[in-house]
Each structure stands twice: as structure tokens, then as C-alpha cells.
Design a protein around this motif. Structure first.
Motif, PDB file in Angstrom:
ATOM      1  N   GLN A  59       0.831  -1.202   0.000  1.00  0.00           N
ATOM      2  CA  GLN A  59       0.000   0.000   0.000  1.00  0.00           C
ATOM      3  C   GLN A  59       0.869   1.257   0.000  1.00  0.00           C
ATOM      4  O   GLN A  59       0.614   2.208  -0.722  1.00  0.00           O
ATOM      5  CB  GLN A  59      -0.946   0.010   1.207  1.00  0.00           C
ATOM      6  CG  GLN A  59      -1.863   1.222   1.263  1.00  0.00           C
ATOM      7  CD  GLN A  59      -2.785   1.343   0.065  1.00  0.00           C
ATOM      8  OE1 GLN A  59      -3.221   0.342  -0.519  1.00  0.00           O
ATOM      9  NE2 GLN A  59      -3.080   2.565  -0.337  1.00  0.00           N
ATOM     10  N   LYS A  60       1.924   1.263   0.827  1.00  0.00           N
ATOM     11  CA  LYS A  60       2.833   2.418   0.899  1.00  0.00           C
ATOM     12  C   LYS A  60       3.509   2.627  -0.447  1.00  0.00           C
ATOM     13  O   LYS A  60       3.634   3.760  -0.923  1.00  0.00           O
ATOM     14  CB  LYS A  60       3.862   2.203   2.001  1.00  0.00           C
ATOM     15  CG  LYS A  60       4.840   3.349   2.159  1.00  0.00           C
ATOM     16  CD  LYS A  60       4.179   4.669   2.483  1.00  0.00           C
ATOM     17  CE  LYS A  60       3.810   4.762   3.919  1.00  0.00           C
ATOM     18  NZ  LYS A  60       3.264   6.095   4.287  1.00  0.00           N
ATOM     19  N   THR A  61       3.953   1.554  -1.103  1.00  0.00           N
ATOM     20  CA  THR A  61       4.580   1.660  -2.424  1.00  0.00           C
ATOM     21  C   THR A  61       3.595   2.253  -3.424  1.00  0.00           C
ATOM     22  O   THR A  61       3.936   3.145  -4.201  1.00  0.00           O
ATOM     23  CB  THR A  61       5.070   0.281  -2.886  1.00  0.00           C
ATOM     24  OG1 THR A  61       6.012  -0.226  -1.941  1.00  0.00           O
ATOM     25  CG2 THR A  61       5.711   0.354  -4.264  1.00  0.00           C
ATOM     26  N   LYS A  62       2.359   1.798  -3.388  1.00  0.00           N
ATOM     27  CA  LYS A  62       1.317   2.316  -4.291  1.00  0.00           C
ATOM     28  C   LYS A  62       1.133   3.816  -4.064  1.00  0.00           C
ATOM     29  O   LYS A  62       1.061   4.599  -5.034  1.00  0.00           O
ATOM     30  CB  LYS A  62       0.019   1.559  -4.032  1.00  0.00           C
ATOM     31  CG  LYS A  62      -1.130   1.967  -4.918  1.00  0.00           C
ATOM     32  CD  LYS A  62      -2.376   1.127  -4.581  1.00  0.00           C
ATOM     33  CE  LYS A  62      -3.572   1.550  -5.395  1.00  0.00           C
ATOM     34  NZ  LYS A  62      -4.756   0.753  -5.057  1.00  0.00           N
ATOM     35  N   GLU A  63       1.069   4.246  -2.793  1.00  0.00           N
ATOM     36  CA  GLU A  63       0.905   5.662  -2.483  1.00  0.00           C
ATOM     37  C   GLU A  63       2.097   6.493  -2.975  1.00  0.00           C
ATOM     38  O   GLU A  63       1.912   7.585  -3.517  1.00  0.00           O
ATOM     39  CB  GLU A  63       0.750   5.847  -0.967  1.00  0.00           C
ATOM     40  CG  GLU A  63      -0.540   5.328  -0.398  1.00  0.00           C
ATOM     41  CD  GLU A  63      -0.531   5.278   1.120  1.00  0.00           C
ATOM     42  OE1 GLU A  63       0.378   5.852   1.762  1.00  0.00           O
ATOM     43  OE2 GLU A  63      -1.451   4.637   1.683  1.00  0.00           O
ATOM     44  N   GLN A  64       3.294   5.976  -2.784  1.00  0.00           N
ATOM     45  CA  GLN A  64       4.475   6.726  -3.197  1.00  0.00           C
ATOM     46  C   GLN A  64       4.555   6.869  -4.707  1.00  0.00           C
ATOM     47  O   GLN A  64       4.931   7.922  -5.218  1.00  0.00           O
ATOM     48  CB  GLN A  64       5.736   6.074  -2.636  1.00  0.00           C
ATOM     49  CG  GLN A  64       5.842   6.252  -1.131  1.00  0.00           C
ATOM     50  CD  GLN A  64       7.032   5.537  -0.545  1.00  0.00           C
ATOM     51  OE1 GLN A  64       7.621   4.651  -1.154  1.00  0.00           O
ATOM     52  NE2 GLN A  64       7.403   5.931   0.662  1.00  0.00           N
ATOM     53  N   VAL A  65       4.218   5.810  -5.431  1.00  0.00           N
ATOM     54  CA  VAL A  65       4.204   5.898  -6.901  1.00  0.00           C
ATOM     55  C   VAL A  65       3.139   6.909  -7.338  1.00  0.00           C
ATOM     56  O   VAL A  65       3.388   7.752  -8.198  1.00  0.00           O
ATOM     57  CB  VAL A  65       3.960   4.502  -7.525  1.00  0.00           C
ATOM     58  CG1 VAL A  65       3.679   4.623  -9.005  1.00  0.00           C
ATOM     59  CG2 VAL A  65       5.160   3.600  -7.272  1.00  0.00           C
ATOM     60  N   ARG A  66       1.969   6.860  -6.714  1.00  0.00           N
ATOM     61  CA  ARG A  66       0.897   7.809  -7.032  1.00  0.00           C
ATOM     62  C   ARG A  66       1.338   9.257  -6.795  1.00  0.00           C
ATOM     63  O   ARG A  66       1.007  10.164  -7.525  1.00  0.00           O
ATOM     64  CB  ARG A  66      -0.338   7.486  -6.190  1.00  0.00           C
ATOM     65  CG  ARG A  66      -1.513   8.420  -6.454  1.00  0.00           C
ATOM     66  CD  ARG A  66      -2.559   8.392  -5.356  1.00  0.00           C
ATOM     67  NE  ARG A  66      -1.964   8.942  -4.137  1.00  0.00           N
ATOM     68  CZ  ARG A  66      -2.201   8.473  -2.917  1.00  0.00           C
ATOM     69  NH1 ARG A  66      -2.992   7.477  -2.727  1.00  0.00           N
ATOM     70  NH2 ARG A  66      -1.618   9.029  -1.875  1.00  0.00           N
ATOM     71  N   ASP A  67       2.164   9.461  -5.734  1.00  0.00           N
ATOM     72  CA  ASP A  67       2.618  10.797  -5.373  1.00  0.00           C
ATOM     73  C   ASP A  67       3.837  11.276  -6.163  1.00  0.00           C
ATOM     74  O   ASP A  67       4.353  12.355  -5.925  1.00  0.00           O
ATOM     75  CB  ASP A  67       2.937  10.860  -3.875  1.00  0.00           C
ATOM     76  CG  ASP A  67       1.698  10.695  -3.002  1.00  0.00           C
ATOM     77  OD1 ASP A  67       0.580  10.827  -3.522  1.00  0.00           O
ATOM     78  OD2 ASP A  67       1.870  10.427  -1.789  1.00  0.00           O
ATOM     79  N   GLY A  68       4.326  10.442  -7.088  1.00  0.00           N
ATOM     80  CA  GLY A  68       5.414  10.866  -7.959  1.00  0.00           C
ATOM     81  C   GLY A  68       6.794  10.399  -7.550  1.00  0.00           C
ATOM     82  O   GLY A  68       7.774  10.743  -8.185  1.00  0.00           O
ATOM     83  N   PHE A  69       6.890   9.599  -6.490  1.00  0.00           N
ATOM     84  CA  PHE A  69       8.205   9.058  -6.101  1.00  0.00           C
ATOM     85  C   PHE A  69       8.499   7.844  -6.972  1.00  0.00           C
ATOM     86  O   PHE A  69       7.611   7.070  -7.288  1.00  0.00           O
ATOM     87  CB  PHE A  69       8.191   8.651  -4.624  1.00  0.00           C
ATOM     88  CG  PHE A  69       8.089   9.824  -3.684  1.00  0.00           C
ATOM     89  CD1 PHE A  69       9.230  10.358  -3.121  1.00  0.00           C
ATOM     90  CD2 PHE A  69       6.867  10.392  -3.382  1.00  0.00           C
ATOM     91  CE1 PHE A  69       9.150  11.444  -2.254  1.00  0.00           C
ATOM     92  CE2 PHE A  69       6.767  11.473  -2.525  1.00  0.00           C
ATOM     93  CZ  PHE A  69       7.917  11.999  -1.965  1.00  0.00           C
ATOM     94  N   SER A  70       9.760   7.712  -7.347  1.00  0.00           N
ATOM     95  CA  SER A  70      10.085   6.562  -8.184  1.00  0.00           C
ATOM     96  C   SER A  70      10.982   5.614  -7.444  1.00  0.00           C
ATOM     97  O   SER A  70      11.502   5.897  -6.423  1.00  0.00           O
ATOM     98  CB  SER A  70      10.773   7.002  -9.475  1.00  0.00           C
ATOM     99  OG  SER A  70      11.894   7.795  -9.180  1.00  0.00           O
TER     100      SER A  70
END
Length: 172
Positions: free
Chosen positions: A161-172
């Protein structure tokens, strides 16, 4: 390494670092005004490096804590080596859980560590290297994920879930 020691001709050698004119006369080099004004990046305790190789594709200046911590001119690393004893397997769930607990404590409050002013100074708010999302440079940074064996071999529902949120927020 030899260039940094001044033994091989290049931007970091003694001749280039003695004066700005010598540095700028070499088309491959540029004078580091930040290092020059602060006494230079320390390659060794007694030899500041003020002349550096030109960046062909210059990047914007780093944002707050975007660069790694530097100590004596090099990146400051913390390495922890884990070992499973008595024929154990380091990748067993029980061992990974102990590693996770240790790193959670190490990378957060470390039992109430305080700064020189006496105020709490947790790793995850005051010291960690920050990661920024792609896009606008005015975005807020977050602690960069540490490299850990637990990061490599475990992905819980919370982690996914955290990975999904970070990708959504523009972190790669």
C-alpha cells in the motif's frame, strides 16, 4: 584516486587546485565557488579540492538533505552486517522480524536521542536523506527508504500500500 592525490594531471590535481586561473584555463575543469568559499571539499584533512570536472549536464542545486551525508569529503555510510548463527537462515521470517524491529528503532527515535539544544532529534525528521517526487521542485521531501534486507525479501500488505501511495505521489 590518483587524480585526487594530485599524482595524475586532472581537475583535482595540485596544480589545478592552487589557483582559480589554472583551473579555469583547463576546458574540462571549473572552479567550485561553494567549496572555495568554505575552504573546499575535504579530500584529506589538509588538501581541499576546489577545482572539479565540469558537469556536462548540470543539475539544479540539491534540495534540503537530498545529497547523502558527507564526512571528510566522502559519503557517510552506516553498514550493519547480519548473521544467522547455529545453521540458521537469515531469511527466516523470525530473523527478518528481528531485523525489522532493530532498524525501526535505529531509523526513528533511537531511544530518545537529543540534539545539542536538548530537544528530541529523531532520525526520520532531522537526519535522514530526503527523497523528492518528480515534478515541481517546491514539493516536500520524505525520508528515502533505507537499503535493507527486509526491504528486499518482505513485502507486506502495508508495504504494498505504501509503495502504491508513493508511486501515485510521484516518487520513483
Amino acid at each position: 584516486f590518483e587524480e585526487a592525490k594530485g599524482e595524475v594531471r586532472g581537475c583535482s590535481d595540485d596544480a589545478h587546485n592552487e589557483n582559480q586561473e589554472a583551473c579555469e584555463a583547463d576546458s574540462a575543469c571549473e572552479w567550485d565557488t561553494t567549496a572555495a568559499n568554505s575552504g573546499g571539499r575535504q579530500d584529506t584533512a589538509d588538501k581541499p579540492i576546489k577545482c572539479k570536472t565540469k558537469q556536462l549536464c548540470p543539475a539544479p542545486p540539491p534540495r534540503t538533505r537530498e545529497r547523502p551525508l558527507v564526512y571528510n569529503g566522502g559519503p557517510a555510510w552506516v553498514s550493519v552486517i547480519y548473521e544467522a548463527e547455529n545453521g540458521g537462515n537469515i531469511l527466516d521470517d523470525a530473523n527478518l522480524e528481528w531485523i525489522r524491529k532493530f532498524e525501526e528503532e535505529l531509523l526513528t527515535n533511537v531511544k530518545g536521542v537529543k540534539g545539542k539544544d536538548g530537544k528530541a532529534s529523531p532520525w526520520n525528521t532531522d537526519w535522514c536523506r530526503l527523497s523528492y517526487p518528480e515534478g515541481p521542485r517546491n514539493s516536500t521531501g520524505r525520508c528515502a527508504a533505507p537499503m535493507s534486507v527486509t526491504s528486499l525479501f518482505s513485502m507486506t500488505a502495508e508495504g504494498r500500500q505504501k509503495t502504491k501511495e508513493q508511486v501515485r505521489d510521484g516518487f520513483s
